[in-house]
Design an enzyme around this catalytic site. Structure first.
Site, mmCIF file in Angstrom:
data_model
loop_
_atom_site.group_PDB
_atom_site.id
_atom_site.type_symbol
_atom_site.label_atom_id
_atom_site.label_comp_id
_atom_site.label_asym_id
_atom_site.label_seq_id
_atom_site.Cartn_x
_atom_site.Cartn_y
_atom_site.Cartn_z
ATOM 1 N N ASP A 48 0.907 -1.249 0.039
ATOM 2 C CA ASP A 48 -0.183 0.118 -0.013
ATOM 3 C C ASP A 48 0.731 1.158 0.156
ATOM 4 O O ASP A 48 0.711 2.434 -0.298
ATOM 5 C CB ASP A 48 -1.093 0.098 1.661
ATOM 6 C CG ASP A 48 -2.451 0.562 1.299
ATOM 7 O OD1 ASP A 48 -2.479 0.356 -0.217
ATOM 8 O OD2 ASP A 48 -2.678 2.123 1.786
ATOM 9 N N GLU A 89 0.290 11.046 4.991
ATOM 10 C CA GLU A 89 0.558 10.250 5.555
ATOM 11 C C GLU A 89 1.622 9.053 4.079
ATOM 12 O O GLU A 89 1.846 7.701 5.269
ATOM 13 C CB GLU A 89 -0.595 9.473 3.556
ATOM 14 C CG GLU A 89 -1.502 7.836 4.099
ATOM 15 C CD GLU A 89 -3.000 7.771 3.721
ATOM 16 O OE1 GLU A 89 -2.703 7.114 2.398
ATOM 17 O OE2 GLU A 89 -3.683 8.914 3.459
ATOM 18 N N GLU A 141 -11.445 6.136 -2.152
ATOM 19 C CA GLU A 141 -10.788 6.200 -0.664
ATOM 20 C C GLU A 141 -12.311 5.549 0.086
ATOM 21 O O GLU A 141 -11.964 5.005 0.683
ATOM 22 C CB GLU A 141 -11.245 7.724 -0.850
ATOM 23 C CG GLU A 141 -9.910 8.706 -1.408
ATOM 24 C CD GLU A 141 -9.208 8.644 -0.594
ATOM 25 O OE1 GLU A 141 -8.603 7.723 -0.218
ATOM 26 O OE2 GLU A 141 -8.607 10.199 -0.275
ATOM 27 N N GLU A 211 -9.190 -3.619 -5.631
ATOM 28 C CA GLU A 211 -9.458 -3.546 -4.174
ATOM 29 C C GLU A 211 -9.840 -5.031 -3.671
ATOM 30 O O GLU A 211 -8.807 -5.126 -2.903
ATOM 31 C CB GLU A 211 -10.743 -2.450 -3.460
ATOM 32 C CG GLU A 211 -10.651 -1.272 -3.922
ATOM 33 C CD GLU A 211 -9.224 -0.674 -2.842
ATOM 34 O OE1 GLU A 211 -9.023 -1.403 -1.906
ATOM 35 O OE2 GLU A 211 -8.593 0.721 -2.877
#
Length: 220
Positions: A48, A89, A141, A211
């Site tokens: 990620d 992040e 998101e 995803e």
């Protein structure tokens, strides 16, 4: 995540099973239930990090499209607010990787990650309409927000080591941001021509499928 009666809400009903697979994947449920194999979490963390670095230029391209194509200046402000958190992040990923003994510079992107990053790159093309790009942006998101929020619910047995991760995407503030993105996407979908709406739906489905595959890869 269904907040109104727009196009997206219609799609979430139409593609409900795929949306559930993306937001309530067994990996997410294993975090919530406290049964996760930490090697899966570490695999997700490294992959990620690579994805987020590819997400930065994509976010910038969505912002640029908003400036050029949106008739509402608040779109830019919402997207810019999300972009502002990306530097933090990336720093968080580095800190978290250090905590878990991961050397991020040595991690090679796995096949599905490469495919996802190529998909993001394709959406950056000037030929891709803002309506399509903002729909995909919202979906990326929203999947994390809804998934990680599940791990913060009362009765969850999320391991203490993963609480901060879940809080990062599952918190109420990020939820409000996702709802703002959803409202923007719905507004543009509501006035877009049918061919653009069709392309936006395809982009949504691609995000959800990628995803699911990303979670699968992380779970090993």
């Amino acid at each position: 995540m269904e907040v109104g009666g727009g196009v997206i809400e219609t799609w979430l009903k139409k593609h409900r099973m795929l949306y559930i697979r993306a937001t309530k994947h067994p990996l997410i449920l294993s975090i919530r239930d406290g049964t996760i194999d930490f090697s899966s979490f570490k695999r997700w963390l490294g992959q990620d990090y690579i994805f987020v670095r590819a997400f930065v230029p994509f976010s910038a391209s969505v912002l640029l499209k908003a400036c050029k194509e949106s008739d509402n200046s608040s779109d830019m402000e919402v997207i810019l607010g999300g972009m502002a958190s990306l530097n933090d992040e990336i720093a968080w990923f580095k800190k978290e990787a250090s905590k878990w003994g991961l050397e991020l510079s040595t991690i090679v992107p796995q096949k599905v990650n490469q495919e996802y990053c190529r998909f993001l790159e394709s959406l950056m093309s000037p030929q891709v309409e803002y309506t399509v790009a903002i729909t995909a942006f919202w979906a990326i998101e929203a999947v994390y927000q809804e998934g990680f929020a599940l791990c913060l619910q009362d009765g969850s047995k999320t391991p203490p080591e993963l609480k901060e991760t879940c809080q990062r995407w599952g918190n109420d503030g990020f939820g409000q941001y996702c709802r703002s993105l959803q409202n923007i996407a719905n507004r543009h979908l509501g006035k877009a021509p049918p061919d653009v709406v069709a392309r936006a739906e395809v982009a949504l489905l691609q995000v959800l499928e990628l995803e699911v595959e990303f979670w699968n890869m992380s779970q090993g």
